[in-house]
Design a protein around this motif. Structure first.
Motif, short mmCIF file in Angstrom:
data_model
loop_
_atom_site.label_atom_id
_atom_site.label_comp_id
_atom_site.label_asym_id
_atom_site.label_seq_id
_atom_site.Cartn_x
_atom_site.Cartn_y
_atom_site.Cartn_z
N PHE A 1 0.87 -1.17 0.00
CA PHE A 1 0.00 0.00 0.00
C PHE A 1 0.90 1.22 0.00
O PHE A 1 1.61 1.46 0.97
CB PHE A 1 -0.92 0.00 1.22
N ILE B 1 3.48 -4.90 2.50
CA ILE B 1 2.87 -5.65 3.61
C ILE B 1 3.46 -7.06 3.64
O ILE B 1 3.90 -7.55 4.67
CB ILE B 1 1.34 -5.72 3.46
N SER C 1 -1.81 -9.87 14.22
CA SER C 1 -2.70 -8.86 13.67
C SER C 1 -1.93 -7.89 12.78
O SER C 1 -0.86 -7.42 13.16
CB SER C 1 -3.37 -8.12 14.82
N GLY C 2 -2.47 -7.62 11.60
CA GLY C 2 -1.86 -6.65 10.70
C GLY C 2 -0.82 -7.23 9.76
O GLY C 2 -0.17 -6.49 9.02
N GLY D 1 -1.39 -9.15 7.22
CA GLY D 1 -1.88 -9.24 5.85
C GLY D 1 -2.72 -10.46 5.54
O GLY D 1 -2.91 -10.80 4.36
N SER E 1 -6.04 -10.96 5.97
CA SER E 1 -7.27 -10.59 5.26
C SER E 1 -6.95 -10.11 3.85
O SER E 1 -7.69 -10.39 2.90
CB SER E 1 -8.02 -9.50 6.01
N THR E 2 -5.85 -9.39 3.74
CA THR E 2 -5.45 -8.90 2.42
C THR E 2 -5.19 -10.07 1.48
O THR E 2 -5.60 -10.05 0.31
CB THR E 2 -4.19 -8.04 2.57
N GLN F 1 -14.17 -10.83 7.39
CA GLN F 1 -13.86 -10.68 8.82
C GLN F 1 -14.97 -9.91 9.53
O GLN F 1 -15.31 -10.21 10.67
CB GLN F 1 -12.51 -9.96 8.98
N GLU G 1 -11.36 -15.45 10.09
CA GLU G 1 -11.57 -15.49 11.53
C GLU G 1 -13.00 -15.85 11.90
O GLU G 1 -13.71 -15.07 12.54
CB GLU G 1 -11.16 -14.14 12.16
N1 ATP Z 1 -6.83 -0.38 1.92
C1 ATP Z 1 -5.68 -0.31 2.61
N2 ATP Z 1 -4.88 0.77 2.50
C2 ATP Z 1 -3.72 0.85 3.18
N3 ATP Z 1 -3.26 -0.11 4.00
C3 ATP Z 1 -3.99 -1.21 4.15
C4 ATP Z 1 -5.24 -1.37 3.47
N4 ATP Z 1 -5.75 -2.57 3.81
C5 ATP Z 1 -4.88 -3.12 4.66
N5 ATP Z 1 -3.82 -2.31 4.87
C6 ATP Z 1 -2.68 -2.60 5.72
O1 ATP Z 1 -2.29 -3.90 5.43
C7 ATP Z 1 -1.89 -4.57 6.61
C8 ATP Z 1 -2.55 -5.91 6.66
O2 ATP Z 1 -3.95 -5.76 6.83
P1 ATP Z 1 -4.88 -7.02 6.99
O3 ATP Z 1 -6.26 -6.52 7.17
O4 ATP Z 1 -4.64 -7.93 5.86
O5 ATP Z 1 -4.32 -7.62 8.34
P2 ATP Z 1 -4.74 -8.98 9.05
O6 ATP Z 1 -3.57 -9.87 9.02
O7 ATP Z 1 -6.00 -9.50 8.49
O8 ATP Z 1 -4.97 -8.46 10.54
P3 ATP Z 1 -6.08 -8.92 11.61
O9 ATP Z 1 -5.61 -10.18 12.21
O10 ATP Z 1 -6.07 -7.80 12.61
O11 ATP Z 1 -7.37 -9.02 10.88
C9 ATP Z 1 -2.24 -3.66 7.76
O12 ATP Z 1 -1.04 -3.17 8.31
C10 ATP Z 1 -3.04 -2.54 7.17
O13 ATP Z 1 -2.65 -1.34 7.74
#
Ligand code: ATP
Ligand code: MG
Lengths: 251, 367
Positions: free
Chosen positions: A16, A21, A41-42, A44, A46-47, A86, A164
């Motif tokens: 991003f 990430i 958490s964070g 990636g 969900s990404t 999620q 999740e």
């Molecule tokens: N649309 C976006 N624009 C900028 N950054 C993003 C965007 N979506 C996600 N991120 C960043 O990507 C990273 C991963 O996000 P993601 O939601 O995939 O985390 P996660 O592993 O699912 O976390 P969690 O366990 O809390 O759900 C985060 O640091 C977030 O700040």
């Protein structure tokens, strides 16, 4: 990699802005497998799931689902995949039953009593028949999650992505969900990709899992949950051993 | 989940036993042609019913629900034949789930509720307009994404519920215009021409313009807030991944509703505005018949029709801008407020700019 792989992730990555990430994430998910994505958490998770359904195209690498590229053949990909977001992402304007009937209404010509019967059975699978006439705003967070799973199941897709599913559920309901996942795999041969933090759940359902890490900007381990307890990477070992004594270990 | 072949079944009699034999895939997408017939056939059977699934190539939960429905509807007892191991597990798992037999409710949906450069934003707007046009052109194939109930609900909220506001504002505008213009006109003894002035202004300009402002404020903002909330809650993403076309399902009914209510709102402003004007003029001693005569002479149906046409165009613009503002919402709850604001501002600006264009065009055409 072979034709039996439901999902092939090949060097996928996401950034991003200037912020990477994760990158160089590669694995495959076999048909009928329950594959778990782990990580703090964070990192990636969900990404990565969103990449698998073509909602956010991989910045690097390539992802194939059921033999289709998620970028160029996104429609074919979505036809074989059911997703639980999620946040649940149920339509706030409809009751739970209507939410589950929606995909049936859009993609089948079934009579309306059949649609309602099918939708009710899906709600019963997640223990929500009694809440069928409530709207998402009128039920608890855990119930929203379960309803979202029921919606993902509406058309019996061969591949299911669950972000999740057991977060916010009590241990008994969570265990019921694990059993549901195992039952569906047994009865329908579904492939599951599940994001979860629950170690007990990982050991119950996962055939294999991958662990992502934010500071490593990618995956740090992949394999069966058992083998991860003895992983060479201390981060992985810490994750897998921390709760082990209390959660009773592998079943 | 797209299967070429469809599910089939046949009824056979062996001795005094009735057999329903299924063949082909029994899945959500293949069952529609046989669902009702199979239930009917099973209901008609007296005595024992045998359900034979040995010909079924695949049974998913929807197929299992059909089979279990037959079992439920047939209290005389059902014998299962040719059920493979996996479906047997599935049937056992789902059987308790089908016990609850409340009938289907009516499908009554009710909606409650990344930084880009200016140039990119402009291009996005154009692109959205194009998408809507494409969605309308391709509508025939995607009719299933449209739900009539949505359209009527939106129309009711944008139209019927705006009536009190329209009546009040129209009446006030008529009164104010008449009062303000009658003061200077009286000095020239031309009070009666106020009727001509106000009615012409209402029909051609103020009716559609005020209706546009009301629609932008009430409905354009509501469109943006509703769709913006859906974006923030990932509901749009969920629809997209289910293969449901959000443009067709959510945007087209809204734009159609906006276009449909606008002429009615404009007529409402016209009529109540004339009434407000008449009240002022009568109070100031001008006979009602003279006013009516003056209105009739000053305006012709063309003026009204032009006003109505403008109203439809404004409605389309406000609807498109409202929906696009909602769908373009960022993340977080502030995004919804921002979307609503930009829908109102954009809607009013577009209405006035279009009104200017209409002025030029009608002048050129001599209308
Ligand atoms: N649309 C976006 N624009 C900028 N950054 C993003 C965007 N979506 C996600 N991120 C960043 O990507 C990273 C991963 O996000 P993601 O939601 O995939 O985390 P996660 O592993 O699912 O976390 P969690 O366990 O809390 O759900 C985060 O640091 C977030 O700040
Ligand atoms: Mg996440």
């Amino acid at each position: 990699m072979n034709m039996n792989d439901a999902i092939i992730v090949d060097g996928a990555g996401q950034a991003f802005g200037d912020e990477v990430i994760f990158q160089n994430v590669s694995f495959y998910v076999r048909t009928g497998e329950i594959f778990v994505i782990l990580g703090a958490s964070g990192c990636g998770k969900s990404t990565l799931l969103k990449q698998m359904i073509g909602l956010s195209p991989p910045a690097f690498g390539r992802i194939m689902v059921a033999g289709h590229d998620v970028v160029t053949e996104v429609d074919s990909v979505r036809r074989v995949i059911g997703v639980m977001f999620q946040s649940g992402a149920l339509l706030g304007s409809m009751t739970l039953l209507e939410n589950i009937m929606l995909p049936l209404m859009m993609f089948t010509d079934l009579p309306s009593d059949a649609r309602a019967d099918i939708a009710r059975v899906k709600l019963a699978l997640v223990g929500l028949v009694d809440a069928q006439h409530l709207r998402p705003s009128e039920i608890s967070g855990g119930m929203v999650k379960r309803a979202a799973i029921a919606r993902a199941l509406a058309l019996d897709p061969p591949i299911l992505l669950l972000d999740e599913p057991s977060a916010g559920l009590d241990p008994v309901t969570g265990a019921g969900l694990d059993k549901l996942i195992l039952d569906l795999r047994g009865a329908l041969g579904c492939t599951f990709v599940v994001v979860t933090h629950e170690l007990a759940s990982v050991f119950t359902i996962a055939d294999r899992c991958v662990m992502l890490d934010r500071s490593a900007r990618g995956m740090i381990s992949i394999g069966a949950p058992e083998s991860m307890k003895r992983d060479s990477n201390p981060v992985v070992r810490a994750f897998f051993n921390r709760e082990l004594p209390t959660s009773g270990g592998p079943s | 989940m797209v299967y070429v072949s469809t599910a089939r079944f046949e009824i056979r009699n062996e001795g005094n036993a009735t057999i329903v034999a299924f063949a082909g895939p029994l899945t959500a997408t293949s069952l529609a042609p046989i669902w009702a017939r199979a239930r009917e056939a099973a209901e008609k059977t007296v005595g024992q019913l045998t359900i034979d699934t040995s010909g079924a190539t695949r049974i998913d939960t929807s197929g299992a629900v059909l089979l279990l429905t037959l079992e439920r509807d047939h209290p005389d007892g059902v014998v299962w034949r040719g059920v493979a191991e996996q479906p047997k597990e599935l049937l056992a798992r789902l059987r308790p789930a089908l016990q609850d037999d409340t009938r289907a409710p009516q499908f009554s949906a009710r909606y409650t509720g990344s930084r880009t450069s200016a140039w990119q934003d402009f291009l996005n707007r154009i692109a959205f307009f194009g998408q809507i046009v494409l969605a309308i052109i391709g509508l025939r194939e995607r009719l299933r994404f449209l739900r009539g109930s949505d359209f009527f609900r939106i129309t009711e909220r944008a139209g019927a519920q705006a009536v009190p506001l329209v009546v009040m504002l129209g009446f006030l505008i008529g009164m104010i215009l008449a009062f303000q213009s009658i003061i200077p006109m009286r000095q020239f003894g031309a009070s009666i021409y106020v009727a001509a002035l106000v009615s012409l202004a209402l029909f051609r300009e103020l009716g559609p313009l005020m209706a546009g402002v009301i629609l932008a404020g009430r409905t354009g903002s509501a469109f943006a807030a509703e769709l913006g909330t859906m974006v923030v809650n990932e509901e749009i993403a969920a629809l997209t991944t289910m293969g449901i076309d959000a443009e067709t399902m959510l945007v087209i009914p809204r734009i159609a509703a906006a276009m449909m209510v606008m002429p009615a709102l404009a007529v409402g402003i016209d009529v109540t505005g004339l009434l407000g004007m008449a009240v002022v003029m009568i109070i100031l001693g001008i006979p009602p018949l003279a006013i009516l005569d003056q209105v009739r002479r000053a305006t012709d149906p063309q003026d009204v029709l032009l006003g109505l046409f403008k109203a439809v165009v404004f409605g389309a613009a406000i609807g498109i801008i409202g929906c696009r503002a909602g769908l373009a919402a960022g993340t977080g709850s502030r995004a919804v407020g921002e979307a609503a604001t930009s829908a109102v501002v954009g809607g009013i600006v577009a209405t006035i700019v279009l009104d200017g264009l209409f002025a030029v065009i009608t002048y050129r055409l001599g209308l």
